[in-house]
Design a protein around this motif. Structure first.
Motif, PDB file in Angstrom:
ATOM      1  N   UNK A 109     -49.204  -2.717  56.798  1.00 46.30           N
ATOM      2  CA  UNK A 109     -48.733  -1.847  57.998  1.00 46.30           C
ATOM      3  C   UNK A 109     -49.368  -2.547  58.892  1.00 46.30           C
ATOM      4  N   UNK A 110     -50.772  -3.080  58.980  1.00 43.41           N
ATOM      5  CA  UNK A 110     -51.131  -3.538  60.292  1.00 43.41           C
ATOM      6  C   UNK A 110     -50.348  -4.712  60.778  1.00 43.41           C
ATOM      7  N   UNK A 111     -49.881  -5.695  59.888  1.00 46.24           N
ATOM      8  CA  UNK A 111     -49.025  -6.877  60.402  1.00 46.24           C
ATOM      9  C   UNK A 111     -47.737  -6.356  61.060  1.00 46.24           C
ATOM     10  N   UNK A 112     -47.205  -5.270  60.147  1.00 42.68           N
ATOM     11  CA  UNK A 112     -45.941  -4.685  60.855  1.00 42.68           C
ATOM     12  C   UNK A 112     -45.858  -3.873  61.840  1.00 42.68           C
ATOM     13  N   UNK A 113     -47.309  -3.373  62.236  1.00 44.45           N
ATOM     14  CA  UNK A 113     -47.264  -2.611  63.583  1.00 44.45           C
ATOM     15  C   UNK A 113     -47.833  -3.625  64.650  1.00 44.45           C
ATOM     16  N   UNK A 144     -41.799  -0.516  60.811  1.00 41.59           N
ATOM     17  CA  UNK A 144     -42.243  -0.016  59.230  1.00 41.59           C
ATOM     18  C   UNK A 144     -43.435   1.129  59.332  1.00 41.59           C
ATOM     19  N   UNK A 145     -43.329   2.038  58.718  1.00 45.11           N
ATOM     20  CA  UNK A 145     -44.293   3.335  58.815  1.00 45.11           C
ATOM     21  C   UNK A 145     -44.369   3.674  57.273  1.00 45.11           C
ATOM     22  N   UNK A 146     -45.520   4.521  57.344  1.00 45.55           N
ATOM     23  CA  UNK A 146     -45.823   5.192  55.942  1.00 45.55           C
ATOM     24  C   UNK A 146     -45.249   6.879  55.976  1.00 45.55           C
ATOM     25  N   UNK A 191     -38.651   2.731  57.008  1.00 43.78           N
ATOM     26  CA  UNK A 191     -38.422   2.087  58.368  1.00 43.78           C
ATOM     27  C   UNK A 191     -37.853   3.256  59.147  1.00 43.78           C
ATOM     28  N   UNK A 192     -38.577   3.286  60.104  1.00 39.45           N
ATOM     29  CA  UNK A 192     -38.011   4.294  61.275  1.00 39.45           C
ATOM     30  C   UNK A 192     -38.061   4.035  62.623  1.00 39.45           C
TER      31      UNK A 192
END
Length: 176
Positions: free
Chosen positions: A60-64, A75-77, A89-90
Motif C-alpha cells: 500500500x505505501x508504494x501504491x499510495x 489501490x486501497x484496503x 481498486x477504488x
C-alpha cells in the motif's frame, strides 16, 4: 523489461518473515480433537493477519506514493464484515470500487504509458495477496467449525454414556 519500475512486487524474502507453522502442510495431519483444530485455526488466522500487515507495510505505501497518488484510481484496503482485509481498486473520491476501475485506468489514454507495467504488477500482487488472505481466512473458519462439530459429537457421546457412569447397568436405547 527494460523500463524502470516504480512498483516493486513482493519477493520470497518478504514472505519468509511470516510464521510458517500454519503452512498448508499443517492441514494434512491427524488432528487430535477440537483443541488441535482450534490451535491450527489460530495459526491460520495469525498468518492471515501477518499477510495483511505485510500488504499494509510493503504494498500500500508504494501504491499510495508518487506517481500513483495522482491517478484517479488507487489501490486501497477494504475491511469486510467477516473481519478480514482485502486490497481493492477504488476511485480517489471513493465513489466506486472494483477491478473494472483498474481496467478503465489501464485502458485510458490519460494514464501515462510509463505506469502501465507497474499497474499490471500491482494488480497481479493484489489478486495473489487477496487469494492467500481468503484461503487462510477460510481455513481458519472451517477449522473452527470442525472443532465445534467435534465438541458436539463429544457431548453427544458423553450424554449417551452418562447413565453408565452414574451406575445404571443398562445404557438407554440398548436393544437386547
Amino acid at each position: 523489461m527494460n523500463q524502470s519500475s516504480r512498483f516493486i512486487p513482493l519477493e520470497q524474502a518478504a514472505f519468509q518473515t511470516l510464521e510458517h507453522a500454519a503452512y498448508l502442510k499443517g492441514l494434512l495431519r491427524p488432528f487430535k480433537g477440537k483443541g488441535s483444530l482450534e490451535d491450527w485455526a489460530s495459526q491460520c488466522q495469525a498468518l492471515r493477519d501477518d499477510l495483511i500487515a505485510l500488504a499494509q507495510r510493503r504494498v500500500l505505501p508504494q501504491a499510495r506514493g508518487h506517481p500513483f497518488s495522482r491517478l484517479p484510481v488507487q489501490l486501497a484496503q477494504q475491511i469486510t464484515g467477516a473481519g478480514t482485509t482485502f486490497l481493492r481498486w477504488r476511485n480517489a473520491d471513493r465513489s466506486g470500487m472494483g477491478v473494472a476501475l483498474w481496467e478503465e485506468l489501464v485502458a485510458s489514454t490519460s494514464t501515462p504509458a510509463s505506469l502501465i507495467h507497474d499497474l499490471l504488477a500491482m494488480e497481479e500482487q493484489r489478486v495473489v495477496l487477496n487469494m492467500q488472505i481468503s484461503l487462510l481466512h477460510g481455513m481458519a473458519r472451517q477449522s473452527r467449525e470442525c472443532a465445534g462439530k467435534l465438541a458436539k459429537a463429544e457431548a453427544a457421546f458423553q450424554h449417551r454414556f452418562a447413565d453408565i457412569d452414574l451406575g445404571d447397568p443398562s445404557p438407554r436405547g440398548d436393544a437386547r
